[in-house]
Write an enzyme that holds these catalytic residues in place. Structure first.
Site, short mmCIF file in Angstrom:
data_model
loop_
_atom_site.label_atom_id
_atom_site.label_comp_id
_atom_site.label_asym_id
_atom_site.label_seq_id
_atom_site.Cartn_x
_atom_site.Cartn_y
_atom_site.Cartn_z
CG HIS A 24 9.06 -31.75 -54.50
ND1 HIS A 24 9.92 -32.97 -53.58
CD2 HIS A 24 11.18 -30.69 -55.06
CE1 HIS A 24 11.69 -32.34 -53.62
NE2 HIS A 24 11.79 -30.84 -54.00
NE ARG B 188 21.93 -28.73 -43.92
CZ ARG B 188 21.81 -28.73 -41.92
NH1 ARG B 188 22.83 -28.03 -41.60
NH2 ARG B 188 21.44 -29.76 -41.86
NE ARG C 164 16.67 -36.08 -42.97
CZ ARG C 164 17.43 -34.88 -43.37
NH1 ARG C 164 17.77 -33.85 -44.37
NH2 ARG C 164 19.01 -34.68 -42.79
CE LYS D 162 16.71 -29.35 -48.86
NZ LYS D 162 18.31 -28.96 -50.26
N GLY E 36 24.02 -33.80 -44.13
CA GLY E 36 24.01 -35.74 -44.26
C GLY E 36 24.01 -36.50 -42.80
N GLY F 277 16.05 -35.99 -49.06
CA GLY F 277 16.28 -36.70 -49.27
C GLY F 277 16.25 -37.01 -50.56
CB THR G 172 20.25 -35.31 -53.83
OG1 THR G 172 19.38 -34.22 -53.48
CG2 THR G 172 21.22 -35.22 -54.22
CD1 TRP G 173 21.54 -41.61 -50.84
CD2 TRP G 173 19.96 -41.24 -48.96
NE1 TRP G 173 21.52 -42.38 -50.14
CE2 TRP G 173 21.55 -42.70 -48.75
CE3 TRP G 173 19.77 -40.99 -48.19
CZ2 TRP G 173 21.14 -43.15 -47.39
CZ3 TRP G 173 20.00 -41.34 -46.30
CH2 TRP G 173 20.30 -42.37 -46.46
CE1 TYR H 170 18.92 -38.03 -45.84
CE2 TYR H 170 19.20 -38.09 -43.23
CZ TYR H 170 19.30 -37.76 -44.56
OH TYR H 170 21.22 -37.47 -44.83
#
Ligand code: A3P
Length: 321
Positions: free
Chosen positions: A131, A287, A153, A68, A289, A70, A72-73, A217
């Protein structure tokens, strides 16, 4: 003795993890401790296979994140940067492919079911994701000189993102925020403690800055152009002056922005099974962002509690939030 005490404390923590009835997907099975990190037991074999069978290359770039933060980004950005000469924006693969499907995870899907050999077929230079904490990556990754990009993040936002994610991927809305928060503060979450995960990569990035890039992030959000240029340089694909002048950096930033990615059908509809045996809606990875969304979910006391734990754990490292 200290060790004995530590392990009985750990057993207590395992017991505190919610059961199937009380908890969500990632808390339905008690987490187990592996190399100082908490993981789902079904991952153990996959991790072992990565450690034994993954053959890193000097040209590999591994995108590493705590869940979680980031991922994906980062996948979208790294893919867009490194493939920019091959793809025109009008028919860019990110318009029709979920960012998660542009860069494969080392340890997912379960490598017992989907063997690691599929990574062998990818031509160099490969982009890979994980991860895994640094200490659980095969030592050969460092030995051959693969590069690693780590994105962290602000921990309160990570917790809030994780809590929503776990509730979304479960059929029932179940993970109680207070309990989940309590566990997170104790370091108990998938791949937790978060501070150990951060510190391992942070320290490695200080020791070997040419091989490990450490991103935040929040910095990516506040100055995406600057950070994307930094990322491109590290990836060995710096933007040329001509590209900068003609707005290519901005195009990459826009292509991978939360607003743009969520507007695409591929990311907002449909279901995929990327873990193995656990289909999830493609939209689950997106969600809000936003930076600071924790304010809408945590009390001032909770915030202060996690802040002081994180501050204490990171003390002296130079890493702050
Ligand atoms: P929120 O839940 O706070 O919105 P990961 O990709 O590592 O699973 O992290 C998911 C988090 O990153 C979610 O945070 C998600 O909304 C956010 N995110 C996904 N794509 C993003 C993007 N292109 N830009 C910024 N944040 C993004």
């Amino acid at each position: 003795d200290e060790d004995g005490k530590a392990s009985s404390r750990e057993e207590e923590e395992v017991k505190k993890v919610p059961t199937q009835e009380e908890g969500g997907l990632f808390s339905s099975i008690p987490l187990v401790q592996h190399g100082n990190f908490w993981i789902s037991p079904h991952l153990l074999k996959s991790i072992q296979l990565v450690q034994e069978e993954f053959v890193p290359r000097a040209t590999d770039v591994i995108l590493a994140t705590f869940p979680k933060c980031g991922n994906t980004w980062l996948k979208a950005l790294a893919f867009a940067i490194t493939n920019r000469s091959r793809h025109m924006l009008a028919d860019h693969p990110l318009l029709t492919h979920h960012p998660q499907d542009t860069v494969p995870f080392l340890e997912l899907p379960n490598r017992q079911i989907q063997p690691l050999s599929e990574l062998e077929a990818i031509p160099s230079p490969r982009l890979l994701a994980t991860h895994l904490p640094f200490s659980l990556l095969p030592a050969s990754v460092t030995a051959v000189g693969s590069r690693v990009v780590y994105m962290c993040r602000e921990p309160k936002d990570v917790f809030v993102s994780k809590w929503h994610f776990e509730n979304r991927v479960t059929e029932k809305l179940v993970v109680e925020l207070g309990l989940s928060f309590h566990l997170f503060c104790e370091g108990v979450s998938v791949w937790g403690p978060i501070w150990n995960h951060y510190l391992e990569y942070w320290n490695e990035s200080k020791a070997r800055p040419d091989k490990v890039l450490f991103l935040k992030y929040e910095e990516m959000m506040s100055d995406p152009v600057k950070e994307v240029k930094r990322l491109a340089e590290f990836l060995g694909a710096p933007f040329t002056d001509t590209e900068e002048r003609s707005g290519v950096v901005d195009e990459v930033v826009k292509l991978c922005s939360f607003e743009h990615l969520t507007s695409l059908e591929v990311n907002s509809t449909g279901v995929s099974d990327r873990i193995g045996g656990f289909p999830m809606e493609n939209s689950t990875y997106f969600r809000r962002g936003k930076v600071g969304d924790w304010e809408n979910h945590l009390s001032a006391e909770m915030a202060q509690q996690l802040d002081s734990i994180v501050e204490e754990k990171l003390k002296g490292s130079g890493l702050t939030f």
